[in-house]
Enzyme design. Structure first.
Site, PDB file in Angstrom:
ATOM      1  N   TRP A  66      42.376 -10.173 -22.616  1.00  0.00           N
ATOM      2  CA  TRP A  66      41.998 -11.206 -21.644  1.00  0.00           C
ATOM      3  C   TRP A  66      41.254 -10.529 -20.496  1.00  0.00           C
ATOM      4  CZ3 TRP A  66      42.430 -15.837 -23.533  1.00  0.00           C
ATOM      5  CH2 TRP A  66      43.427 -16.130 -24.466  1.00  0.00           C
ATOM      6  N   THR A  67      40.141 -11.123 -20.064  1.00  0.00           N
ATOM      7  CA  THR A  67      39.224 -10.374 -19.207  1.00  0.00           C
ATOM      8  C   THR A  67      39.169 -10.843 -17.752  1.00  0.00           C
ATOM      9  OG1 THR A  67      37.354 -11.767 -19.889  1.00  0.00           O
ATOM     10  CG2 THR A  67      37.759  -9.744 -21.164  1.00  0.00           C
ATOM     11  N   GLU A  68      40.223 -11.530 -17.274  1.00  0.00           N
ATOM     12  CA  GLU A  68      40.201 -11.891 -15.860  1.00  0.00           C
ATOM     13  C   GLU A  68      39.942 -10.668 -14.973  1.00  0.00           C
ATOM     14  OE1 GLU A  68      43.387 -14.827 -17.481  1.00  0.00           O
ATOM     15  OE2 GLU A  68      42.596 -12.849 -17.981  1.00  0.00           O
TER      16      GLU A  68
ATOM     17  N   HIS B 280      42.342 -25.824 -20.044  1.00  0.00           N
ATOM     18  CA  HIS B 280      41.355 -24.744 -19.903  1.00  0.00           C
ATOM     19  C   HIS B 280      39.941 -25.270 -20.156  1.00  0.00           C
ATOM     20  CE1 HIS B 280      44.157 -21.436 -19.289  1.00  0.00           C
ATOM     21  NE2 HIS B 280      44.913 -21.933 -20.249  1.00  0.00           N
TER      22      HIS B 280
ATOM     23  N   ASP C 146      45.399  -6.469 -21.249  1.00  0.00           N
ATOM     24  CA  ASP C 146      45.019  -6.511 -19.838  1.00  0.00           C
ATOM     25  C   ASP C 146      46.153  -6.005 -18.951  1.00  0.00           C
ATOM     26  OD1 ASP C 146      46.347  -8.740 -20.828  1.00  0.00           O
ATOM     27  OD2 ASP C 146      45.581 -10.085 -19.298  1.00  0.00           O
TER      28      ASP C 146
ATOM     29  N   TYR D 178      49.338  -7.629 -24.988  1.00  0.00           N
ATOM     30  CA  TYR D 178      48.301  -8.089 -24.060  1.00  0.00           C
ATOM     31  C   TYR D 178      47.734  -6.851 -23.378  1.00  0.00           C
ATOM     32  CZ  TYR D 178      48.751 -13.186 -24.210  1.00  0.00           C
ATOM     33  OH  TYR D 178      48.708 -14.504 -24.592  1.00  0.00           O
TER      34      TYR D 178
ATOM     35  N   ASP E  11      36.501 -21.700 -21.585  1.00  0.00           N
ATOM     36  CA  ASP E  11      37.647 -21.775 -20.682  1.00  0.00           C
ATOM     37  C   ASP E  11      37.188 -22.434 -19.391  1.00  0.00           C
ATOM     38  OD1 ASP E  11      40.225 -21.055 -19.289  1.00  0.00           O
ATOM     39  OD2 ASP E  11      40.469 -19.868 -21.112  1.00  0.00           O
TER      40      ASP E  11
ATOM     41  N   ASP F  78      47.000 -24.410 -25.243  1.00  0.00           N
ATOM     42  CA  ASP F  78      48.018 -23.828 -24.370  1.00  0.00           C
ATOM     43  C   ASP F  78      47.844 -24.302 -22.932  1.00  0.00           C
ATOM     44  OD1 ASP F  78      45.545 -22.308 -24.408  1.00  0.00           O
ATOM     45  OD2 ASP F  78      46.532 -20.990 -22.968  1.00  0.00           O
ATOM     46  N   GLU F  79      48.915 -24.191 -22.175  1.00  0.00           N
ATOM     47  CA  GLU F  79      48.889 -24.357 -20.720  1.00  0.00           C
ATOM     48  C   GLU F  79      48.124 -25.605 -20.277  1.00  0.00           C
ATOM     49  OE1 GLU F  79      49.437 -19.753 -19.280  1.00  0.00           O
ATOM     50  OE2 GLU F  79      47.392 -20.516 -19.436  1.00  0.00           O
TER      51      GLU F  79
ATOM     52  N   TRP G 274      52.232 -16.237 -28.652  1.00  0.00           N
ATOM     53  CA  TRP G 274      51.917 -15.386 -27.495  1.00  0.00           C
ATOM     54  C   TRP G 274      53.046 -15.319 -26.476  1.00  0.00           C
ATOM     55  CZ3 TRP G 274      51.199 -16.654 -22.240  1.00  0.00           C
ATOM     56  CH2 TRP G 274      51.211 -18.022 -21.929  1.00  0.00           C
TER      57      TRP G 274
END
Length: 551
Positions: free
Chosen positions: A466-468, A258, A418, A416, A187, A324-325, A391
């Protein structure tokens, strides 16, 4: 003759995920002690090894090989009349414990049920009551999974998870009968897989100088480097550990968005005619990044080389390419990107991304693999064999299934992990939607609007971690559990419609399951709310409803 034995207080009525049927639940049970032998039919040896190395180690049992007709022994069989992942477990006094599976995986899932029936001590690494006899309650459990894809996505790119923790999560997945680990390996914030022909991907791309604390709206920073990566042998070890537990590891290499970590390592991958890519560093915050891969032949050849090495390590039939994105700002300004659009006769930048995705779709198909990506890859069309991770709600999954594509349902609004588990002020890093244990338990993976034929394209479902906002393994545990237990039941069990599900019974079964998680050392969120050391107030100042972290 009935053998009197002190069994644990666990029965098949306490199992998570819930089995199809439980019959013959009667007093008495089958003792397991130092005299118990283990007989394994051909094709079941891997489960026999697991029983000796894991269950035997926990309870202090040798489980030596013995004859098939040993009185009170444990016996493993393959039974072609069952589906490959289905099993039947029978515990009968004087006859012992018999596990039959439709395939090696079915036998293994039956062994996981046996472990739960032996109580929380069976989830430890060494015996706490050496020499104590254990007993399996008398009963017959017949079971089979609802979905073939029962997945967990671990984002090891935003916050690196050391190899031993990935191995630990494979064990936790096996304990919950989950069978797909989706590893998000690259990412903007980090590149985690060794690629021998491109060493700077890990030399440069695996470390960032600092990290945003909390959601991207937070003013706080952790002013120290963060990073790490897995060698190819690390990943081969992970794949082998997973395979022994009948878990497939699906790697994700994110393109064309990403990708700032890769561009920081190799600036020529970026849109050099728009931005000074040589000055880019591995990104230290969250959100949608405008620095994306340039649509050049150089980029295509580079990533073909990356994927060649990925395929060497991961035998999975699926390879995830993200997709994505992808911000299009730089492509709109780039003369190189615009020239490629004209050369290919494309309508716009969205079509350019579709061309990029289809290139790797064809490339993977030619090598006997299948592309899977986030639901944005539907835009512009896909090759017939490509699959979709839905998603952004259910819509992507519905569109994919109706177009004849296989789909894995993982909508952010439901799974999700997170997202915060409660709306209270003590919830750590309170981002995203409130999704409680009951919310996850009532998640239905198959969209109601699909026909029976269309619904066959739903391979299964997946929970995404997701680990932000998960800076260490303790935070990963807190966000993931106990909700992963509810998700596992959704993925495995044949539950009624969401409104008809018996959450009170699930909570009752979780009372026993929390003791198993305690024995495994899982730092889950208690039903009463976060423990004092699990709280982290003040990171954001206020919850941000409806603005989840980005994939």
């Amino acid at each position: 003759m009935t053998t009197d034995v002190t069994t644990t207080d666990a029965t098949a009525t306490d199992l998570i995920p819930a089995p199809l049927t439980v019959e013959g639940l009667l007093p008495g049970g089958v003792p397991l002690d130092g005299n118990t032998t283990l007989w394994a039919a051909p094709g079941t040896q891997s489960t026999a090894h697991w029983l000796r190395s894991t269950l035997g180690a926990a309870l202090g049992l040798w489980l030596p090989p013995g004859p098939e007709d040993a009185r009170g022994g444990v016996r493993l069989y393959l039974d072609g009349s069952l589906e490959p992942e289905a099993y039947q477990l029978r515990a009968v006094p004087d006859r012992g414990v018999e596990i039959r599976g439709g395939g090696p995986a079915g036998v293994f899932w039956g062994a996981q049920t046996l472990r739960q029936l032996l109580g929380p001590e069976a989830f430890r690494r060494a015996p706490v009551r050496p020499g104590a006899p254990y007993g399996v309650p008398r009963q017959t459990v017949t079971d089979a999974p609802r979905f073939a894809w029962r997945g967990l996505m671990l984002d090891v790119a935003r916050h690196f998870l050391p190899k031993d923790q990935v191995l630990r999560y494979l064990d936790l997945m096996a304990a919950h009968k989950l069978n797909v680990l989706h590893l998000h390996l690259t990412d903007d914030q980090g590149w985690r897989i060794e690629i021998e022909r491109y060493p700077r991907l890990t030399e440069v791309g695996s470390w960032r100088t600092r990290t945003k604390i909390g959601h991207r709206a937070s003013p706080l920073w952790e002013e120290k480097p963060h990073g790490g990566h897995y060698t190819k042998d690390d990943l081969r070890e992970i794949v082998a550990h997973a395979a022994a537990r009948h878990i497939t590891v699906v790697p994700e290499i994110d393109v064309p968005g990403h990708s700032q970590a890769a561009i920081a390592a190799y600036p020529e991958l970026g849109n050099t005619d728009v931005v000074d890519t040589a000055s880019l560093a591995v990104w230290d915050t969250w959100g949608i990044n405008t620095n994306v891969l340039a649509p050049t032949d150089t980029t295509l050849r580079f990533y073909e080389g990356v994927f060649e090495e990925v395929l060497e390590v991961f035998p999975s039939p699926f390879v995830h390419i993200g997709g994505d994105e992808c911000a299009k700002d730089q492509w709109r300004e780039s003369a190189t990107a615009q020239a490629r659009i004209r050369e290919l006769g494309l309508a716009d930048e969205d079509a350019l991304q579709s061309w990029f995705v289809r290139h790797f779709d064809n490339w993977l198909t030619a090598r006997g693999r299948r592309l899977i990506g986030w639901d944005e890859i539907l835009e512009g069309g896909l090759a017939p064999g490509a699959a979709v991770s839905s998603w952004r709600g259910y819509a992507g999954g519905v569109a994919a299934a109706r177009a004849g594509h296989d789909v894995v349902m993982c909508p952010e609004q439901q799974v999700y992990l997170d997202h915060r588990q409660d709306g209270g002020p003590d919830e750590p890093v309170p981002i995203g939607f409130v999704r409680t244990l009951e919310d996850v338990f009532r998640f239905e993976p198959v969209p109601r609007e699909l026909t029976t034929d269309e619904a066959r394209h739903v391979l299964g479902t997946q929970a995404n971690v997701w680990t932000e906002v998960m800076e260490d393994p303790a935070r990963v545990d807190y966000q993931t559990f106990p909700r992963l237990a509810a998700f596992a039941e959704v993925a495995w069990s044949r539950l009624p419609a969401p409104a008809e599900r018996d959450f009170a019974d699930f909570e009752r079964r979780m009372t026993a399951h929390y003791r198993r998680l305690d024995a495994l050392g899982v730092g889950y969120r208690p039903p009463s709310g976060p423990r004092p050391w699990q709280r982290r107030p003040g990171v954001l100042g206020r919850p941000i409803e409806g603005t989840p972290p980005n994939v």
